[in-house]
Scaffold this active site. Sequence first.
Site, mmCIF file in Angstrom:
data_model
loop_
_atom_site.group_PDB
_atom_site.id
_atom_site.type_symbol
_atom_site.label_atom_id
_atom_site.label_comp_id
_atom_site.label_asym_id
_atom_site.label_seq_id
_atom_site.Cartn_x
_atom_site.Cartn_y
_atom_site.Cartn_z
ATOM 1 N N ASP A 128 1.167 -1.394 -0.005
ATOM 2 C CA ASP A 128 0.202 0.665 0.069
ATOM 3 C C ASP A 128 0.781 1.424 -0.188
ATOM 4 O O ASP A 128 0.327 2.442 -0.722
ATOM 5 C CB ASP A 128 -0.954 -0.320 1.477
ATOM 6 N N GLY A 186 -1.155 4.332 -19.170
ATOM 7 C CA GLY A 186 -1.247 4.963 -19.974
ATOM 8 C C GLY A 186 -3.446 5.208 -19.793
ATOM 9 O O GLY A 186 -3.880 5.643 -21.096
ATOM 10 N N HIS A 252 -6.487 -9.828 -4.996
ATOM 11 C CA HIS A 252 -5.362 -10.182 -4.673
ATOM 12 C C HIS A 252 -3.586 -10.371 -4.537
ATOM 13 O O HIS A 252 -3.128 -10.605 -4.708
ATOM 14 C CB HIS A 252 -5.221 -11.409 -3.794
HETATM 15 O O1 F6P Z 1 -2.337 -4.092 3.452
HETATM 16 C C1 F6P Z 1 -2.335 -4.554 2.048
HETATM 17 C C2 F6P Z 1 -3.850 -5.113 1.334
HETATM 18 O O2 F6P Z 1 -3.284 -6.305 0.072
HETATM 19 C C3 F6P Z 1 -4.986 -4.253 1.191
HETATM 20 O O3 F6P Z 1 -4.335 -3.488 0.036
HETATM 21 C C4 F6P Z 1 -5.850 -4.394 1.502
HETATM 22 O O4 F6P Z 1 -6.916 -3.351 0.963
HETATM 23 C C5 F6P Z 1 -5.915 -5.830 2.153
HETATM 24 O O5 F6P Z 1 -4.077 -5.931 1.851
HETATM 25 C C6 F6P Z 1 -6.685 -7.127 2.160
HETATM 26 O O6 F6P Z 1 -6.049 -7.356 2.929
HETATM 27 P P1 F6P Z 1 -6.233 -9.672 3.280
HETATM 28 O O7 F6P Z 1 -5.201 -9.983 2.572
HETATM 29 O O8 F6P Z 1 -6.611 -9.436 5.032
HETATM 30 O O9 F6P Z 1 -8.089 -9.874 2.304
#
Ligand code: F6P
Length: 322
Positions: A128, A186, A252
């Site tokens: 993040d 872009g 993810h």
């Molecule tokens: O902090 C990293 C992050 O991938 C954020 O971008 C996202 O909001 C959160 O973790 C998702 O968390 P989890 O893996 O617990 O669903």
Amino acid sequence: MKHLALLTSGGDAPGMNAAIRAVVRAAHHYGLAVTGVLDGFDGLVEGRTRALGPRDVSNIIQRGGTLLRSARSEAFRTREGRDRAVAHLRAAGIDAVVVIGGNGSQTGAMTLHAESGMAVIGIASTIDNDLAGTDRTIGFDTACNTAMEAIDRLRDTASSHERLFFVEVMGRDAGFIALRTAIAGGAEYAMVPEARQDIDEVVRVLTQGAAGKGSSIVVVAEGDEQGGAFAIAQRVKERAPQFDIRVSVLGHLQRGGSPTVADRVLASRLGVGAVEHLREGRWGGVLGEVSGRLVLTPFAEAITGRKPAEGDLLRILPILAV
Ligand code: F6P
């Protein structure tokens, strides 16, 4: 100082393994023992550990994820859990703790430091990029590259079908990933929590910009106050039914994969730097890199400080997207 504990916590980030490797090998260089704590602060509470020597971290610099695994610990939020964690550390003769993680993890590190008085140092690592006191956090660059590659692929199909795509990227409450990938990919527009943007403006920009364009891409930060990409797409469709809209939530995917050069080098510098700081009696904060120099920022400041959004990127996006 003779014995360090090391853990990774919170959302994993590409480059965490490179940081583990750097801490373990730097500790070896200076004659310190390292105990790896499994499963983040949960493992600290439960006493789940393994000794780590230089050969245990071979061939991991290129791997995403974390060898030590990670967790968002509920147990460590309780005083009882934290007391158990400190008892395990003291029983093992550990004199310092290195916490590799992002905002929530460094809050845990701060509490551990404050309550136990132990030497605790954080290494800034989250996709993040939402920690103050460092230009970039470990994992951010890789996540941006992953998102950018996805946007490139989406552009291919968007152009073929003359579609408007809303692409949602991660970032929790921050728009760092969204802004960078919008510029690099872009994109026609970026929606980020740091800027106040309304749906009518999005429609206006897309409608004007659509003239002569085969496709449009809007990058949406998951933390944008207008809601997620699906909700925004729906509201745009109500106002501008002429657009053939699709939505892609990258999720993810952005957390995995082999770290980039930038993340491997950052992780290596911060890992060695953390061990050297501890040896010099400097701890109580998060180690990051600012303008090429290592900086230790007190925990509270790193966690609550607002790192300025890359506002210049928001300004130049419409110039580039005509
Ligand atoms: O902090 C990293 C992050 O991938 C954020 O971008 C996202 O909001 C959160 O973790 C998702 O968390 P989890 O893996 O617990 O669903």
